[in-house]
Design a protein around this motif. Structure first.
Motif, PDB file in Angstrom:
ATOM      1  N   GLY A  99       6.038 -10.867  -2.386  1.00 37.25           N
ATOM      2  CA  GLY A  99       4.884  -9.891  -2.072  1.00 37.25           C
ATOM      3  C   GLY A  99       5.511  -8.577  -1.273  1.00 37.25           C
ATOM      4  O   GLY A  99       5.269  -7.425  -1.512  1.00 37.25           O
ATOM      5  N   ALA A 100       6.654  -8.787  -0.539  1.00 35.15           N
ATOM      6  CA  ALA A 100       7.459  -7.831   0.183  1.00 35.15           C
ATOM      7  C   ALA A 100       8.044  -6.886  -1.262  1.00 35.15           C
ATOM      8  O   ALA A 100       8.089  -5.608  -0.766  1.00 35.15           O
ATOM      9  CB  ALA A 100       8.144  -8.307   1.056  1.00 35.15           C
ATOM     10  N   ILE A 101       8.816  -7.505  -2.083  1.00 32.44           N
ATOM     11  CA  ILE A 101       9.270  -6.732  -3.032  1.00 32.44           C
ATOM     12  C   ILE A 101       8.111  -5.957  -3.800  1.00 32.44           C
ATOM     13  O   ILE A 101       8.319  -4.668  -4.071  1.00 32.44           O
ATOM     14  CB  ILE A 101       9.705  -7.409  -4.248  1.00 32.44           C
ATOM     15  N   ASN A 102       7.123  -6.378  -4.030  1.00 33.60           N
ATOM     16  CA  ASN A 102       5.643  -5.875  -4.680  1.00 33.60           C
ATOM     17  C   ASN A 102       5.464  -4.341  -3.869  1.00 33.60           C
ATOM     18  O   ASN A 102       5.323  -3.489  -4.091  1.00 33.60           O
ATOM     19  CB  ASN A 102       4.725  -6.713  -4.891  1.00 33.60           C
ATOM     20  N   GLN A 103       5.403  -4.663  -2.370  1.00 35.07           N
ATOM     21  CA  GLN A 103       4.938  -3.735  -1.722  1.00 35.07           C
ATOM     22  C   GLN A 103       5.661  -2.384  -1.852  1.00 35.07           C
ATOM     23  O   GLN A 103       5.732  -1.320  -1.512  1.00 35.07           O
ATOM     24  CB  GLN A 103       4.910  -4.179  -0.162  1.00 35.07           C
ATOM     25  N   GLN A 104       7.155  -2.753  -1.704  1.00 38.25           N
ATOM     26  CA  GLN A 104       7.916  -1.549  -1.958  1.00 38.25           C
ATOM     27  C   GLN A 104       8.072  -0.872  -3.267  1.00 38.25           C
ATOM     28  O   GLN A 104       8.093   0.149  -3.312  1.00 38.25           O
ATOM     29  CB  GLN A 104       9.527  -2.072  -1.844  1.00 38.25           C
ATOM     30  N   LEU A 105       7.722  -1.777  -4.324  1.00 36.64           N
ATOM     31  CA  LEU A 105       7.645  -1.338  -5.622  1.00 36.64           C
ATOM     32  C   LEU A 105       6.469  -0.428  -6.102  1.00 36.64           C
ATOM     33  O   LEU A 105       6.447   0.582  -6.812  1.00 36.64           O
ATOM     34  CB  LEU A 105       7.826  -2.203  -6.688  1.00 36.64           C
TER      35      LEU A 105
END
Length: 180
Positions: A99-105
């Motif tokens: 989810g943290a990766i998704n937020q950045q992308l």
């Protein structure tokens, strides 16, 4: 084709997400070291493999997390909720990391969707090439020197992928469901 800039951005984003979401306490040490490329005889820590996916129209990112099934890892992740299995805890912590990766992308690719985590046998990593990835990176992660896991980032792209991102602070959340 995935450019070097995009590969570097994905690595920075992943490192930040791992350090902030794979630890149960922000003050815990988290060492990340590039590992050999995954293969049938190189599966990292034993046990299950948690699979998470971030997908867009043009690319798919598959995050594979392998948690060592040992006393230190079980105590670190499942110790606070003794009634929960390591698999349940690994899925939850993996989902937070993804989810943290998704937020950045999403700042660069607004059409992203994220899968529900699921578990496969670690032996399944031998079939990673079947996805026809354009970029694969494996990392050995040590948390507080006792907890070990392996993370494999696999990117499959239908078109050229080029972006530059800095790993910014990820908003803290209580795990609420995001609807889009």
């Amino acid at each position: 084709m995935i450019t070097h800039a995009a590969q570097g951005s994905l690595e920075r984003i992943f490192f930040h997400a791992a350090r902030t979401r794979l630890t149960v306490d922000a003050g815990h040490a988290c060492e990340i070291v590039q590992a050999a490329q995954p293969g049938p005889n190189d599966i990292g820590p034993s046990g299950d493999m948690i699979v998470l996916t971030i997908a867009s129209i043009d690319f798919r990112i598959v995050l594979l997390l392998q948690f060592a099934d040992d006393d230190a890892t079980r105590a670190y992740y499942a110790g606070q909720g003794a009634d929960r299995s390591l698999r349940e805890c690994a899925m939850e912590i993996g989902n937070l990391c993804c989810g943290a990766i998704n937020q950045q992308l999403v700042e660069h690719f607004p059409d992203l969707g994220m899968s529900t985590p699921y578990a496969l046998s670690s032996d399944s990593i031998g079939y990673l090439d079947e996805l026809d990835p354009q970029y694969v990176a494996a990392y050995d992660i040590a948390i507080e020197t006792a907890v070990r896991l392996r993370a494999t980032l696999c990117v499959c792209a239908q078109r050229s992928l080029d972006f530059v991102a800095q790993a910014a602070d990820v908003e803290e959340s209580a795990g609420e469901l995001e609807l889009f």
